[in-house]
Design a protein around this motif. Structure first.
Motif, short mmCIF file in Angstrom:
data_model
loop_
_atom_site.label_atom_id
_atom_site.label_comp_id
_atom_site.label_asym_id
_atom_site.label_seq_id
_atom_site.Cartn_x
_atom_site.Cartn_y
_atom_site.Cartn_z
N GLN A 101 -3.21 3.26 9.56
CA GLN A 101 -3.30 4.23 10.59
C GLN A 101 -3.63 3.26 12.00
OE1 GLN A 101 -6.46 7.33 9.62
NE2 GLN A 101 -4.64 8.77 9.78
N GLU A 102 -4.09 2.26 12.01
CA GLU A 102 -4.27 1.34 13.01
C GLU A 102 -3.29 0.72 13.53
OE1 GLU A 102 -6.51 -2.92 13.96
OE2 GLU A 102 -7.00 -1.91 12.16
N LEU A 103 -2.33 0.35 12.83
CA LEU A 103 -1.16 -0.38 13.07
C LEU A 103 0.02 0.68 13.58
CD1 LEU A 103 -0.63 -3.19 10.68
CD2 LEU A 103 -1.52 -3.25 12.78
N ALA A 104 -0.11 1.66 12.94
CA ALA A 104 0.93 2.85 13.53
C ALA A 104 0.48 3.37 15.00
CB ALA A 104 0.88 3.96 12.43
N ALA A 105 -0.89 3.63 15.01
CA ALA A 105 -1.25 4.01 16.15
C ALA A 105 -0.87 3.27 17.56
CB ALA A 105 -2.82 4.34 16.32
N ALA A 106 -0.67 1.81 17.16
CA ALA A 106 -0.47 0.85 17.99
C ALA A 106 0.85 1.03 18.73
CB ALA A 106 -1.01 -0.46 17.80
N ARG A 107 1.67 1.60 17.69
CA ARG A 107 3.16 2.07 17.97
C ARG A 107 3.49 3.19 18.33
NH1 ARG A 107 1.98 -2.46 15.33
NH2 ARG A 107 3.26 -4.19 15.29
N GLY A 108 2.60 4.27 18.67
CA GLY A 108 2.79 5.46 19.01
C GLY A 108 3.00 6.46 17.90
N LEU A 109 2.32 6.01 16.87
CA LEU A 109 2.71 6.87 15.60
C LEU A 109 1.43 7.50 14.89
CD1 LEU A 109 5.62 4.90 14.07
CD2 LEU A 109 5.65 7.02 15.08
N ILE A 110 1.62 8.47 14.34
CA ILE A 110 0.28 8.73 13.34
C ILE A 110 0.63 8.71 11.70
CG2 ILE A 110 -1.23 10.69 12.72
CD1 ILE A 110 -0.69 11.79 15.57
N LEU A 111 -0.07 8.00 11.10
CA LEU A 111 0.26 8.04 9.54
C LEU A 111 -0.71 8.96 9.16
CD1 LEU A 111 1.21 6.56 7.15
CD2 LEU A 111 -0.86 5.04 7.01
N VAL A 112 0.06 10.01 8.67
CA VAL A 112 -0.43 11.16 8.40
C VAL A 112 -1.01 11.28 6.97
CG1 VAL A 112 -0.27 13.82 7.99
CG2 VAL A 112 1.05 12.56 9.87
N ASP A 113 -0.22 11.09 5.83
CA ASP A 113 -0.67 10.74 4.58
C ASP A 113 0.15 9.70 3.93
OD1 ASP A 113 1.52 12.30 3.89
OD2 ASP A 113 0.42 14.09 4.26
N THR A 114 -0.22 9.00 2.71
CA THR A 114 0.72 8.29 2.02
C THR A 114 0.52 8.09 0.46
OG1 THR A 114 1.61 5.89 2.30
CG2 THR A 114 -0.63 6.01 2.47
N LYS A 115 1.21 7.57 -0.16
CA LYS A 115 1.10 7.53 -1.62
C LYS A 115 1.00 6.04 -2.08
CE LYS A 115 4.80 7.88 -4.25
NZ LYS A 115 5.76 8.41 -5.12
N TYR A 116 -0.11 5.53 -2.81
CA TYR A 116 -0.04 4.29 -3.47
C TYR A 116 0.11 4.14 -4.67
CZ TYR A 116 -2.31 3.44 1.26
OH TYR A 116 -2.54 3.25 2.65
N GLU A 117 0.71 3.13 -5.29
CA GLU A 117 0.99 2.77 -6.90
C GLU A 117 0.15 1.63 -7.08
OE1 GLU A 117 2.69 4.31 -9.97
OE2 GLU A 117 4.30 4.17 -8.42
N PHE A 118 -0.79 1.49 -7.98
CA PHE A 118 -1.53 0.49 -8.46
C PHE A 118 -1.19 0.21 -9.84
CE2 PHE A 118 -3.91 2.13 -4.86
CZ PHE A 118 -4.40 0.83 -3.97
N GLY A 119 -1.40 -1.15 -10.33
CA GLY A 119 -1.40 -1.44 -11.74
C GLY A 119 -2.26 -2.49 -11.89
N VAL A 120 -2.44 -2.91 -13.28
CA VAL A 120 -3.31 -4.28 -13.56
C VAL A 120 -2.42 -5.22 -14.14
CG1 VAL A 120 -5.16 -2.50 -14.01
CG2 VAL A 120 -3.75 -2.96 -15.65
N ASP A 121 -2.56 -6.62 -13.77
CA ASP A 121 -1.69 -7.65 -14.51
C ASP A 121 -2.76 -7.91 -15.59
OD1 ASP A 121 -4.28 -8.95 -13.84
OD2 ASP A 121 -3.61 -10.09 -12.11
N ARG A 122 -2.01 -9.13 -16.30
CA ARG A 122 -2.52 -9.44 -17.51
C ARG A 122 -3.99 -9.95 -17.69
NH1 ARG A 122 1.42 -14.26 -18.86
NH2 ARG A 122 2.95 -12.50 -18.36
N ASN A 123 -4.45 -10.22 -16.33
CA ASN A 123 -6.03 -10.51 -16.19
C ASN A 123 -6.90 -9.34 -16.10
OD1 ASN A 123 -5.52 -13.25 -16.78
ND2 ASN A 123 -4.86 -13.42 -14.70
N GLY A 124 -6.60 -8.09 -15.93
CA GLY A 124 -7.07 -6.91 -15.74
C GLY A 124 -7.34 -6.50 -14.31
N GLN A 125 -6.86 -7.62 -13.26
CA GLN A 125 -6.79 -7.02 -11.76
C GLN A 125 -6.16 -6.25 -11.43
OE1 GLN A 125 -5.73 -10.45 -9.50
NE2 GLN A 125 -7.44 -9.99 -7.74
N ILE A 126 -6.69 -5.36 -10.69
CA ILE A 126 -5.92 -4.27 -9.73
C ILE A 126 -5.10 -4.88 -8.75
CG2 ILE A 126 -6.33 -2.08 -8.58
CD1 ILE A 126 -8.60 -1.39 -9.97
#
Length: 240
Positions: free
Chosen positions: A196-221
């Motif tokens: 939202q911060e970077l979008a606002a600096a460019r005259g945009l509004i980040l309204v909503d977004t989707k994130y995809e997360f996984g875990v590596d072989r060490n269990g880190q997200i």
């Protein structure tokens, strides 16, 4: 002068099939290859998908998608680790192979949306308790929420639909541990705030977004797939 894409409307990447690469998976937009050594190759095609259907093939769409995600991965690497290892081509990212977590994470800053799981649709249907949050009466369509919220859903199989979840249900059903949910939520809200911060600096509004997360072989997200692209996010022009 800023660089521009060449005027080649005939140059499209509808498919990215390479028989010499192993373990091919064709998604709606991307072709993925699991190299079997802890790395995956993700090729963004020019396929345009919406509402789980491929609608068209747009020249250079995959290149723009990959490079947009690259900008955001670089701009948020201090917040959350991501899967990126290399960019051997404008359409291609080589990443760490992850076990994708079975919860889809959507962060929303406004009462907006059109799908059956969007908070605006649910709100219009009279619901006030949703995703573990309670929204007050009297909100207007597209109104800014007091604070961004996470609206998690299950990850549906092909042909099925995502189902809303609460944080308690996620832990009770064993989809994520309590610690995983706490970590993932912290990452998601911090990423959204940076977006939202970077979008606002460019005259945009980040309204909503989707994130995809996984875990590596060490269990880190790890943050995977893409971030803050037009494929995964809703933007508005701030002036209007």
């Amino acid at each position: 002068m800023k660089p521009t894409l060449p005027a080649r409307p005939d140059q499209i990447l509808a498919d990215a099939k390479f028989p010499e690469l192993p373990n091919h998976y064709r998604g709606k937009v991307r072709d993925t290859y699991d190299l079997g050594d802890g790395r995956i190759v993700i090729i963004s095609s020019d396929r345009l998908s919406a509402f789980d259907s491929i609608l068209a093939v747009i020249p250079y769409k995959g290149q723009v998608l990959t490079q947009t995600a690259r900008f955001w991965f670089d701009a948020t690497a201090d917040i959350c680790p991501n899967h990126v290892l290399a960019y051997p081509d404008p359409n291609v990212v080589v990443g760490t192979r992850l076990d994708i977590l079975p919860v889809e994470i959507v962060v929303r800053g406004y009462l907006a949306g059109t799908t059956g799981t969007s908070i605006l649709t649910l709100y219009r249907n009279g619901e006030r308790e949703m995703y573990g949050h309670r929204l007050p009466d009297g909100l207007a369509d597209n109104q800014k929420l007091p604070t961004p919220i996470i609206t998690p859903t299950s990850k549906a199989n092909d042909g099925d639909h995502d189902a809303p979840l609460t944080p308690a249900e996620i832990v009770e059903q064993g989809l994520l541990s309590a610690l995983q949910w706490e970590t993932l939520s912290k990452y998601a809200l911090a990423l959204f705030a940076r977006g939202q911060e970077l979008a606002a600096a460019r005259g945009l509004i980040l309204v909503d977004t989707k994130y995809e997360f996984g875990v590596d072989r060490n269990g880190q997200i790890i943050l995977a797939d893409e971030i803050h692209t037009p494929d995964s996010s809703r933007y508005w022009f701030a002036q209007t």
